[in-house]
Scaffold this active site. Structure first.
Site, PDB file in Angstrom:
ATOM      1  N   HIS A   1     -58.598  18.779   1.052  1.00 57.87           N
ATOM      2  CA  HIS A   1     -57.967  18.245  -0.164  1.00 57.87           C
ATOM      3  C   HIS A   1     -58.908  17.290  -0.891  1.00 57.87           C
ATOM      4  CE1 HIS A   1     -54.212  18.871   2.381  1.00 57.87           C
ATOM      5  NE2 HIS A   1     -53.964  19.597   1.319  1.00 57.87           N
TER       6      HIS A   1
ATOM      7  N   GLY B   1     -57.700  25.356  -3.029  1.00 56.15           N
ATOM      8  CA  GLY B   1     -58.668  25.762  -2.015  1.00 56.15           C
ATOM      9  C   GLY B   1     -58.667  27.277  -1.822  1.00 56.15           C
ATOM     10  N   GLU B   2     -59.839  27.825  -1.486  1.00 55.94           N
ATOM     11  CA  GLU B   2     -59.943  29.278  -1.272  1.00 55.94           C
ATOM     12  C   GLU B   2     -59.423  29.716   0.084  1.00 55.94           C
ATOM     13  OE1 GLU B   2     -63.724  30.989  -2.195  1.00 55.94           O
ATOM     14  OE2 GLU B   2     -63.231  30.975  -4.336  1.00 55.94           O
ATOM     15  N   LYS B   3     -59.074  28.754   0.947  1.00 56.00           N
ATOM     16  CA  LYS B   3     -58.489  29.150   2.239  1.00 56.00           C
ATOM     17  C   LYS B   3     -57.252  30.016   1.968  1.00 56.00           C
ATOM     18  CE  LYS B   3     -56.264  26.092   4.839  1.00 56.00           C
ATOM     19  NZ  LYS B   3     -54.861  26.543   4.981  1.00 56.00           N
TER      20      LYS B   3
ATOM     21  N   SER C   1     -56.860  22.265   7.681  1.00 59.66           N
ATOM     22  CA  SER C   1     -55.482  22.502   7.267  1.00 59.66           C
ATOM     23  C   SER C   1     -54.639  21.339   7.762  1.00 59.66           C
ATOM     24  CB  SER C   1     -54.980  23.803   7.902  1.00 59.66           C
ATOM     25  OG  SER C   1     -53.575  23.843   7.881  1.00 59.66           O
ATOM     26  N   SER C   2     -53.595  21.024   7.007  1.00 60.56           N
ATOM     27  CA  SER C   2     -52.696  19.934   7.439  1.00 60.56           C
ATOM     28  C   SER C   2     -52.053  20.296   8.770  1.00 60.56           C
ATOM     29  CB  SER C   2     -51.610  19.721   6.390  1.00 60.56           C
ATOM     30  OG  SER C   2     -52.215  19.474   5.152  1.00 60.56           O
TER      31      SER C   2
END
Ligand code: PAF
Length: 282
Positions: free
Chosen positions: A35, A147-149, A185-186
């Site tokens: 982020h 994000g591209e994730k 990732s969270s």
């Protein structure tokens, strides 16, 4: 740090500064380096930056996942402050954003919404489209950063901008990884130490697929990934797909005129992990 709970307060704060360029980073909080890299880019490219923190109930198909989604607003605000104390944080409750009815709208995103996440998480993209359009209406940014994730989500947002005719530039940003390669990732905070270490296998496998890409068929690569995870008792493969990067349609055979991308989703206990890697031309 300026944290706004209502659209009215947020709009007042934006109007006060009347920025010529307003950058926006929508998030569900539990902020991490991924982020922060989006926020850095938004700060760099704009006069003012808004970050929203809102765990959106309508995009969860799994109530347990929604309940367990980490909520760390104080820590998030402290992290954002390390980048700039001028960032405006919009952290509404559901009623402020949705009004009385917390409900998804339905969108005609077309075939891209039917593949992968669209097939495995029913209603997910309508939930994302709903909250992002409510956020865009509230913030009215010049540019928004994703994000591209969540590559498929990024394509859905671009489609949303087309459908709703928003004059907003959508910026896709590189995946930021842990030192073991796991995409930030969270949800990573919910992994045990062992699961976290083992989850390095997602990116390692994607890299191996990329190495084999020119010399192997898609059928063989699908088999290779299936075998890799079958042997693993801590990680369950939900899906592995090689898709046409432009249409997101699952590919069975390569064509040298198309560009392809690999997508993987794995669960470690209750935690769902997602990753993707571009493979290049077929
Ligand atoms: O990617 C996310 O964190 C969410 O899907 C988003 C875009 C903030 C919408 O809730």
């Amino acid at each position: 740090m300026n944290i706004y709970k209502t659209q009215v307060e947020l709009k007042e704060a934006i109007t006060l500064q009347s920025p010529s360029k307003l950058g926006f980073v929508p998030t569900m909080g539990a902020l991490h380096d991924g982020h922060l890299s989006l926020v850095e880019k938004a700060i760099e490219e704009n006069e003012l930056c808004v970050v929203s923190i809102f765990v959106n109930p309508t995009q969860f198909d799994n109530l347990n996942d929604l309940k367990k989604y980490p909520r760390t607003i104080k820590k998030d605000a402290d992290l954002l402050k390390t980048l700039s104390d001028q960032i405006l944080i919009y952290a509404p409750n559901a009623e402020d954003l949705y009004g009385a009815k917390i409900k998804s709208s339905t969108f005609k995103f077309g075939p891209i919404a039917k593949e992968m996440e669209g097939a495995y998480r029913l209603g997910h993209f309508d939930g994302v489209g709903t909250v992002v359009s409510l956020l865009f209406d509230a913030v009215q940014p010049t540019a928004a950063y994703f994000g591209e994730k969540d590559f498929q989500q990024l394509q859905i947002i671009k489609k949303l901008v087309e459908i709703k005719e928003y004059n907003i530039r959508i910026v896709g940003c590189d995946i930021i990884r842990e030192t073991n390669g796991l995409a930030r990732s969270s949800r990573n905070t919910r992994l045990s130490k062992v699961q976290f270490d083992e989850a390095a296998l997602l990116y390692k496998t994607l890299q191996e697929v990329k190495q084999k890409w020119q010399s192997s068929s898609i059928l063989d690569l699908n088999g290779f990934v299936k075998n890799t995870f079958e042997k693993h008792h801590l990680l369950d493969l939900e899906y592995f797909v090689i898709a046409n990067e432009a249409t997101l349609k699952t590919a069975i055979r390569k064509r040298n005129t198309n560009t392809y991308r690999a997508f993987i989703v794995v669960t470690a206990g209750e935690v769902r992990l997602i990753d993707t890697l571009s493979l290049g031309k077929g």
